[in-house]
Design an enzyme around this catalytic site. Structure first.
Site, PDB file in Angstrom:
ATOM      1  N   TYR A 280     -56.897  34.954  16.905  1.00  0.00           N
ATOM      2  CA  TYR A 280     -55.449  34.939  16.729  1.00  0.00           C
ATOM      3  C   TYR A 280     -55.163  35.678  15.433  1.00  0.00           C
ATOM      4  O   TYR A 280     -55.524  35.218  14.348  1.00  0.00           O
ATOM      5  CB  TYR A 280     -54.924  33.499  16.651  1.00  0.00           C
ATOM      6  CG  TYR A 280     -53.416  33.395  16.746  1.00  0.00           C
ATOM      7  CD1 TYR A 280     -52.796  33.251  17.986  1.00  0.00           C
ATOM      8  CD2 TYR A 280     -52.617  33.455  15.614  1.00  0.00           C
ATOM      9  CE1 TYR A 280     -51.423  33.158  18.099  1.00  0.00           C
ATOM     10  CE2 TYR A 280     -51.239  33.373  15.719  1.00  0.00           C
ATOM     11  CZ  TYR A 280     -50.640  33.219  16.955  1.00  0.00           C
ATOM     12  OH  TYR A 280     -49.267  33.140  17.056  1.00  0.00           O
ATOM     13  N   TYR A 372     -50.325  24.769  21.045  1.00  0.00           N
ATOM     14  CA  TYR A 372     -49.676  25.268  19.830  1.00  0.00           C
ATOM     15  C   TYR A 372     -49.690  24.244  18.695  1.00  0.00           C
ATOM     16  O   TYR A 372     -49.465  24.600  17.542  1.00  0.00           O
ATOM     17  CB  TYR A 372     -48.225  25.663  20.124  1.00  0.00           C
ATOM     18  CG  TYR A 372     -48.071  26.951  20.901  1.00  0.00           C
ATOM     19  CD1 TYR A 372     -49.180  27.678  21.355  1.00  0.00           C
ATOM     20  CD2 TYR A 372     -46.813  27.461  21.184  1.00  0.00           C
ATOM     21  CE1 TYR A 372     -49.026  28.837  22.067  1.00  0.00           C
ATOM     22  CE2 TYR A 372     -46.649  28.643  21.900  1.00  0.00           C
ATOM     23  CZ  TYR A 372     -47.753  29.324  22.346  1.00  0.00           C
ATOM     24  OH  TYR A 372     -47.604  30.490  23.054  1.00  0.00           O
TER      25      TYR A 372
END
Length: 410
Positions: A280, A372
C-alpha cells in the site's frame, strides 16, 4: 508529444490543452507519427477503422458509420458492411447495442420494438461513448504497465458503466514524501550471511523471527514486523528474505464493480495463502494534515488514508492522488488480505512500509479486499479505531456485504 520525452527524463508533464482532433490534424500536416494519439506509420496515409459509430440500412444494403483511427470525427464516413474487415469491432458494436437495449428494457419493464433500419440517436450515442471508453481504458492500462516496476501485469476492465480512467490519479511504486518529510532510503548496515534462511540475519538483529518459510509464505503472526534484507546486505536477489521488495508477482485487474463500490481489484491467477500480494503506497503526510484531508474526503465519500501507527501516529499514507494498484482495493469486514509492517532500507519505526498478504487461498477472478480498520498490529477492535486523528470523523457506510459486516468503514 514533447512532454513524453520530458517525462522519460524525469521532468514534470502537464495535460495538453489542444484537442485530440487538432493534434491529429497537425501531425498529419507535418507527416509526424505519434502512437499515444493514434497516428502510426500504418495509418499516416492509410485508413484504419478505430471504431463503429452508427448503423443504417438503405436499399437493402447495411452501412456502418466509421471513425477512422488517427483522423478527426469530421472525416467519419458511411461504409457498406461488405467493405469492413474488422470482425472484432463489429462484434463489439453488436455487444454494446445488445447491452444498451437490455438495460433500457430492464429499466422500463417493457418490450421495445427495435428499429432494424436505423439506430435511435440515444443508442448511437451510447455506442460511441462505449467505444471511446474502451480506447481510454486501454491507454490507461498501457500507462499503468509502463509505470509499474514489478513483474505482475495490470489489466483494466469496465463492463458495468461508462466510467473511464480516474482524472486525478498518478501511479507510483513507492512512498512519495510530502514537503518537509524525509524518507531515508539507504540502510546503515546489512547482514553478511551466506544463507539467510539458516543464519542469524536482519530479523535477528531487530529481535524478531525471519518472516518467511521456504515456500516464500509468511509464517509470523499479524502484528509482528517484517525485517527484510536490504541494499547493504551481502546476500543476492534470490535471498529468501527478499519478498516484499520484489513487488507484486501476480497479474491483477482493476475492474468496475457492480455493487456500487466503484473500482475494485481482482486477481487473474490463483494466489496461495500467506503469500505477499502488494504494497500500500501513497503520499506520506503528517497526521495533522491527514485530519484536514480526511474532512474533505468524508464529504466526497472516499477513504484512502492509512495510518502508519506501528509505534507512533505521526504519519499517514494518503493514496487518494498518488498510489499503486492498492488504491483501488475495496474494504471488506471479512477480507482476504492482511496488513503487515515491513522494514527494509528505511528502519525508522515511524515509517514502516505496508504490505498486504493473503489470509487464505484466493482463486483466479476473486476480488481482493482488506479491512480498512486493520492496523499493522493486526488489531481491528473498535477501541483501536479512535487511536488516530485520521479516524475521528463522520462514519462511512460499508457496502462489503459480508456476513460479519460491521456496517461502517471507520
Amino acid at each position: 508529444m514533447a512532454a513524453a520525452g520530458a517525462e522519460a527524463r524525469g521532468a514534470w508533464c502537464v495535460p495538453c490543452l489542444v484537442s485530440l482532433d487538432t493534434l491529429q490534424e497537425l501531425c498529419r500536416k507535418e507527416k509526424l507519427t505519434c502512437k499515444s494519439i493514434g497516428i502510426t506509420k500504418r495509418n499516416l496515409n492509410n485508413y484504419e477503422v478505430e471504431y463503429l459509430c452508427d448503423y443504417k440500412v438503405e436499399k437493402d444494403m447495411e452501412y456502418y458509420l466509421v471513425k477512422w483511427k488517427g483522423w478527426p470525427d469530421s472525416t467519419n464516413t458511411w461504409e457498406p458492411l461488405q467493405n469492413l474487415k474488422c470482425p472484432l469491432l463489429l462484434q463489439q458494436f453488436s455487444n454494446d447495442k445488445h447491452n444498451y437495449l437490455s438495460q433500457v428494457k430492464k429499466g422500463k419493464a417493457i418490450t421495445l420494438k427495435e428499429n432494424h433500419r436505423a439506430l435511435k440517436p440515444a443508442l448511437a450515442e451510447y455506442i460511441v461513448k462505449k467505444a471511446k471508453q474502451r480506447i481510454a481504458l486501454q491507454r490507461w492500462q498501457d500507462e499503468l504497465n509502463r509505470r509499474k516496476n514489478h513483474k505482475g501485469m495490470i489489466f483494466v476492465e469496465n463492463t458495468v458503466d461508462l466510467e473511464g480512467p480516474p482524472s486525478d490519479f498518478y501511479y507510483i511504486n513507492e512512498y512519495k514524501p510530502a514537503p518537509g518529510i524525509s524518507l531515508v532510503n539507504e540502510a546503515t548496515f546489512g547482514c553478511s550471511c551466506t544463507d539467510c534462511f539458516f543464519e542469524k540475519c536482519c530479523p535477528a538483529e531487530a529481535g524478531v523471527l525471519l518472516a518467511y518459510n521456504k515456500n516464500q509464505q509468511i509464517k509470523i503472526p499479524p502484528g509482528t514486523p517484517i525485517y527484510e534484507c536490504n541494499s547493504r546486505c551481502q546476500c543476492g536477489p534470490d535471498c529468501p528474505n527478499r519478498i516484499v521488495q520484489k513487488g507484486t508477482q501476480y497479474s491483477l485487474c482493476i475492474f468496475r464493480t457492480s455493487n456500487g463500490c466503484g473500482w475494485g481489484v481482482k486477481t487473474l491467477v490463483k494466489i496461495r495463502r500467506r503469500s505477499f500480494v502488494m504494497e500500500y503506497v501513497g503520499e506520506v503526510i503528517t497526521s495533522e494534515e491527514a485530519e484536514r484531508r480526511g474532512q474533505l474526503y468524508d464529504n466526497k465519500g472516499i477513504t484512502y488514508l492509512f495510518d502508519l501507527d506501528y509505534e507512533s501516529d505521526e504519519f499517514t499514507v494518503d493514496a487518494a492522488r498518488y498510489g499503486n494498484v492498492s488504491h483501488f482495493v475495496n474494504h471488506s469486514c471479512d477480507p482476504n488480505l492482511q496488513v503487515f509492517n515491513v522494514f527494509i532500507d528505511n528502519l525508522d519505526t515511524r515509517l514502516p512500509r505496508i504490505a498486504l498478504f493473503s489470509t487464505r487461498t484466493i482463486n483466479a477472478g476473486e476480488e481482493l479486499t482488506f479491512d480498512y480498520q486493520m492496523k499493522g498490529s493486526g488489531d481491528i477492535s473498535s477501541d483501536s479505531v479512535d487511536h488516530s486523528p485520521a479516524k475521528k470523523r463522520a462514519r462511512t457506510v460499508c457496502k462489503c456485504g459480508a456476513v460479519t459486516c460491521r456496517g461502517y468503514l471507520n
